[in-house]
Scaffold this active site. Structure first.
Site, PDB file in Angstrom:
ATOM      1  N   ALA A 112      28.419  44.880  33.509  1.00  0.00           N
ATOM      2  CA  ALA A 112      27.635  44.572  34.707  1.00  0.00           C
ATOM      3  C   ALA A 112      26.507  45.583  34.907  1.00  0.00           C
ATOM      4  O   ALA A 112      25.350  45.212  35.110  1.00  0.00           O
ATOM      5  CB  ALA A 112      28.542  44.533  35.938  1.00  0.00           C
ATOM      6  N   THR A 165      47.940  39.891  24.153  1.00  0.00           N
ATOM      7  CA  THR A 165      47.144  38.731  24.571  1.00  0.00           C
ATOM      8  C   THR A 165      47.952  37.443  24.573  1.00  0.00           C
ATOM      9  O   THR A 165      49.004  37.328  23.950  1.00  0.00           O
ATOM     10  CB  THR A 165      45.922  38.505  23.662  1.00  0.00           C
ATOM     11  N   ARG A 180      49.501  31.724  33.598  1.00  0.00           N
ATOM     12  CA  ARG A 180      49.802  33.151  33.696  1.00  0.00           C
ATOM     13  C   ARG A 180      50.686  33.535  34.882  1.00  0.00           C
ATOM     14  O   ARG A 180      51.656  34.263  34.728  1.00  0.00           O
ATOM     15  CB  ARG A 180      48.506  33.934  33.900  1.00  0.00           C
TER      16      ARG A 180
END
Ligand SMILES: Cc1cc2nc3c(=O)[nH]c(=O)nc-3n(C[C@H](O)[C@H](O)[C@H](O)COP(=O)(O)OP(=O)(O)OC[C@H]3O[C@@H](n4cnc5c(N)ncnc54)[C@H](O)[C@@H]3O)c2cc1C
Ligand code: SF4
Ligand code: SF4
Ligand code: FES
Lengths: 324, 614
Positions: B59, B290, B321
């Protein structure tokens, strides 16, 4: 066992020795061990870390002189590597300015990266609105170089930087220059190649320590060679370049593929002009980092066939008149 | 000034005071240098820069580049607590969402809908609709900036499925998308003449009247407290998931410093209770395993040897999730797990895969298992437990188009900010998009704002704050014992996990709010035994810990009052979503140092609120 850490408090250098039981050491990574020491024994100990997953590059330090990514190094492995030593010596990366303890200054590295303009200038057929087109093979060609996490392990080991950093840059800077120069989307590799030449491309002493210590298996040495081939193809062989370059060609094709620094230095610059370089060679030999017997040739290095191909391509280009 | 001989001291002085030399990256020298001294109100000659970006993840770097591209005459400096490439962005593996193929049924509309639904309708739809359009632009821009995405057969950017998405729109670069993205952004910032202030820590945001006038930084190398004046400031300091200190997948520096500074400057922390948990973290420390592990048929096993997901979801391990994470925690509470306390765990079994398959498809995960637990998933199941993964909450954004906050001159981007794109639950792949999109918007917004300012603030407040911090540092580095702070932090993380983690109840949260007050009191009395200000990392730990306590208090308040289940926020005592009372954002501000709560309606424009079913 004893963990000896080289310290610097901003003014003076000293050493701290931490006594740890072997069960406190085992099962840890080098990073978690440093954190453990900081938490339980000495809050003044300074080091840096962020991801603890070998991807941010923050935690590289030296153990017994060699660089390691602390978060990616298990203590058991270290104990085995050094044959269960009584003590281990941890020090900050070499060839960086030490700020304190194990913390080093990255600002000069960023400024060196700036010199090689690491971002590509895309070809004019591409646009920001629709992006680029590239084959997977072209991505694969530079994929390895993109694994660089800017950890500094290679720079810490670099013999050229150690001997004289005034006309050289960290090995990873060349890797960054190469991946931009070799990107198929790039309009002009010169943008990256020229500053690489101007800032020491021909000065690498081929010791390959950078390759040995890179936790990501990147060969900055190889990238430096690739940039040199690129330079020769473009006819960029001014200054010390051409003699060096010719020697380089000969060595690659006719030699054993491993550049023989002594031979190279002698050949390209003449014995007399070369006293300073011989000093480097002598120091390297003394440090066991260079084998003087290499002057008589040694085993072929890995990827020799590749190199020969590269050089042959360069020779072809030479015949066509690109290399003078 | 030559490029080579560039010391950091020179830098601060010159970057800032004679901006020309720096901003110039080769071309047009800015007129600012002159402006700087004359009419600016910066009478004390404090270091100053047009746009100050704090934080160099995706960002911050995007913001800095955006300023350089659109406003080449403005100077930009990126501040980071350390070397710029140490952040959460480089840790992302999966990919970055954005529709680039409109031929096979996918559309902005569908990306927007998936995001709204994923957010459990707490996302602001006006922002989301713009966000998905910008997402497409972002992918092409990254490609053009040199990001080596994987490629499809037709040589365009390769993409795959990510959770909660109907189409393949998660664009990727090997299994290192975040690292490659971050290095692309860093390279571009370096090439475009953005200057970096390494090893500087944001302490506070300073104000001149009702405008932001800059920031107060700690020079970590020297220990100096430096006020820096800026016409515009962009906060891009990442998330605050380290509130769960030893159970998070995020880096050590994810301590929410920017949000805490914004709170102290009077701004609001939006939806602080919305913290996302990932089902599979490594037992020791919570590093991420992952989703691919479950995608390849990984089985979750409890201490009875049962494949327990059969009790919770038809989709077994492949349920969303949040459901998988809750199921694991339930097993732990039922006593069906291994280990105890913070080191409780269940097993993830991948032994049905061959070594070759694992090396081809999950090499990184095998490595992580070996590294942290010394266990090889080729040979045996490995211990896992859910881990805190992402902060949906953040600094309240006033306007998505320029990522401005309610303090003129202050902008925010990335995980630090809350433009309400992710609502109560972020979709996989949407946060790299967030950093890229909101980073650029914030940069352009800050650039535009800065270019309209005639001068700098007076620096009075910045100066006062700097003095306050200096005095404080003197005091707190003068005593204490070594492990006091670290023990307290450990306990703090544990209590947050136990009382404000995956399962929440009113009783626990109420008690927890009280105990957080006690943590605060203990923290306020804390000292650290290291007066040497040269890169004093214990002091940084101390500062980060302080911010985390404050943010946890805000999150606890939001969680206590949100008497419903929505997205990542799960209240056992209110097991349903309550759209009548809580289709609202929590808005937390500080009053006399105490968090206070207000609400704000969610923006609903196109997609009617419905049940979230997968
Ligand atoms: C393991 C993991 C996997 C992920 N996978 C994915 C994925 O596949 N897809 C996806 O979209 N997202 C993913 N994410 C989420 C995503 O990576 C982050 O949300 C996002 O990158 C945040 O970017 P940012 O720029 O806002 O913050 P960050 O990248 O965290 O950067 C913040 C920067 O600010 C600096 N900073 C903080 N405080 C201060 C201060 N006081 N002073 C100065 N500097 C400061 C920090 O040092 C840091 O460099 C993943 C995250 C993790 C941890
Ligand atoms: S091969 Fe070259 S770049 Fe690599 S360490 Fe040796 S001198 Fe340095
Ligand atoms: S090339 Fe390798 S050793 Fe060097 S900085 Fe990059 S990752 Fe580290
Ligand atoms: S802490 Fe990030 S590489 Fe080690």
């Amino acid at each position: 066992m004893k963990i000896i850490i080289e310290r610097f408090d901003g003014k003076k250098k000293y050493e701290s020795t931490y006594e740890l039981r072997i069960d406190e050491v085992k099962g840890q990574t080098l990073l978690s061990l440093l954190q453990y020491i900081k938490r339980t024994q000495d809050i003044t100990l300074n080091f840096t870390a962020a991801c603890r997953m070998a991807i941010c590059g923050a935690c590289a330090v030296r153990v017994n002189g060699h660089s390691y990514l602390a978060c990616d190094t298990k203590m058991e492995e270290l104990l085995e590597e050094y044959e269960n030593p009584e003590s281990m010596r941890i020090s900050p990366l070499n060839n960086f300015r030490v700020i304190t303890d194990l913390v080093v200054d990255w600002e000069p590295s960023i400024e060196n990266l700036r010199k090689v303009k690491p971002t590509i200038t895309p070809k004019s057929e591409f646009s920001e609105k629709t992006g680029c087109v590239q084959t997977q093979a072209d991505v694969d060609a530079i994929k390895k170089q993109w694994d660089c996490i800017l950890c500094g392990c290679c720079a810490s080991e670099c013999n050229k930087l150690e001997a004289d950093a005034s006309d050289y840059m960290q090995p990873f800077v060349f890797t960054h220059a190469y991946r931009a120069a070799d990107d198929s989307r790039s309009k002009d590799p010169m943008i990256h190649l020229k500053p690489a030449i101007a800032n020491g491309l021909w000065n690498c002493v081929h010791c390959q320590e950078c390759v040995d210590r890179c936790p990501k298996g990147i060969s900055s040495f190889g990238d430096i060679e690739s940039l040199r081939v690129m330079a020769m193809k473009k006819g960029l062989n001014e200054g010390m370049g051409p003699a060096h370059a010719e020697a380089f060609l000969l060595d690659m094709v006719e030699g054993d593929g491993r550049l023989n620094e002594i031979k190279l230095a002698l050949r390209s610059e003449g014995v007399l002009a070369n006293t300073t370089k011989l000093d480097i060679a002598y120091n390297l030999m003394k440090a066991g980092k260079m084998n003087p017997l290499h002057i008589f040739g040694g085993e072929k290095i890995e990827g020799h066939a590749e190199l020969v191909k590269m050089v042959e391509a360069a020779r072809k280009a030479e015949k066509e008149g690109t290399i003078k | 000034m030559s490029e080579q001989k560039f010391t950091r001291r020179d830098f601060l002085q010159s970057a800032c005071i004679s901006v020309g030399a720096l901003a110039a990256s080769g071309s047009g020298v800015s007129a600012l240098a002159a402006d700087n001294k004359k009419d600016s109100g910066n009478k004390d000659g404090l270091p100053s820069v047009d746009v100050l970006v704090i934080g160099s993840g995706g960002a911050g770097l995007r913001a800095a580049v955006a300023v350089r591209k659109k406003y080449p005459n403005l100077s930009v400096v990126v501040v980071n607590k350390g070397m710029p490439s140490r952040n959460a962005t480089c840790m992302a593996e999966g990919g970055i969402n954005g529709v680039i193929d409109f031929e096979h049924g996918d559309s902005h509309e569908l990306h927007a809908y998936d995001t709204v639904k994923g957010s459990d309708f707490l996302g602001d739809q006006d922002a989301i609709i713009k966000f998905v359009e910008k997402a497409t632009e972002a992918i092409h821009e990254l490609d053009y900036a040199g990001m080596p995405f994987n490629r499809q057969k037709n040589n365009t950017v390769a993409r795959r499925f990510a959770g909660g998405a109907k189409y393949e729109r998660c664009n990727y670069a090997a299994d290192k998308t975040g690292s490659i993205l971050m290095h692309t952004c860093l390279d571009e910032a370096i090439t475009r003449g953005v200057k970096f202030l390494l090893d500087h820590y944001l302490l506070d945001v300073a104000m001149d009247g009702d405008k932001c006038e800059g920031a107060v930084l700690l020079d970590m190398q020297t220990g100096d407290v430096t006020p820096v004046l800026a016409k515009a400031v962009v906060l891009a300091t990442g998330g605050y998931t380290r509130v769960f200190f030893n159970r998070t997948s995020t880096p050590f520096n994810a301590s929410g410093d920017g949000i805490a500074a914004a709170l102290r400057a009077g701004l609001a922390f939006k939806d602080p209770e919305m913290l996302q948990f990932h089902p599979t973290g490594i037992r020791t420390g919570g590093a991420l395993i992952t989703e691919a592990a479950r995608g390849l048929g990984g089985k979750l096993i409890n201490n009875k040897g049962e494949r327990f997901m059969s009790k919770y979801s038809k989709r077994m391990e492949l349920a969303p999730r949040d459901i998988v994470a809750r199921s694991i925690e339930t097993e732990i509470r039922l006593g069906n797990a291994f280990g105890e306390g913070m080191s409780s765990y269940v097993l993830l079994d991948l032994t049905h895969l061959s070594e070759e398959q694992i090396m081809n498809e999950l090499p990184q995960i095998r490595h992580v298992g070996l590294l942290f637990d010394g266990m090889d998933l080729v040979k045996e199941p490995i211990p896992i437990r859910p881990t805190a993964h992402y902060s949906m909450g953040g600094i309240e954004i006033a306007k998505f188009d320029d990522m401005s906050t309610h303090l003129p001159g202050l902008f925010a981007a990335g995980e630090t900010s809350c433009a309400s794109i992710h609502g109560a639950n972020r979709l996989g792949g949407n946060s790299l998009t967030d950093t890229t999109v909101t980073g650029k918007l914030a940069g352009e917004g800050a650039g535009e704002y800065a270019s309209k300012q005639t001068g700098f603030g007076s620096g009075k407040h910045a100066h006062e704050l700097a003095q306050k911090w200096q005095a404080k540092f003197k005091e707190i580095t003068s005593g204490g014992t070594s492990n006091e702070m670290y023990d307290l932090r450990e306990e703090f993380g544990k209590q947050n996990w136990d009382n404000m983690g995956i399962y929440r109840t009113g009783d626990k949260l109420e008690a927890h709010a009280k105990s957080l007050e006690e943590f605060q009191a203990k923290y306020d009395a804390l000292k650290i035994p290291n007066p040497n200000m040269t890169y004093n990392t214990a002091l940084i730990d101390y500062l980060e810990f302080g911010n985390l306590i404050m943010l946890a208090r805000c999150a606890c308040l939001g969680a206590l009052e949100r008497k419903e289940c929505r997205g990542a926020h799960f209240r056992e005592d209110y097991p349903k979503r309550d759209d009548v009372n809580f289709l609202k954002h929590s808005i937390v501000t500080l009053k006399d140092g105490k968090p206070t709560l207000a609400y704000k309606d969610v923006v609903i424009t196109k997609y009617p609120v419905e049940e979230r079913k997968y």
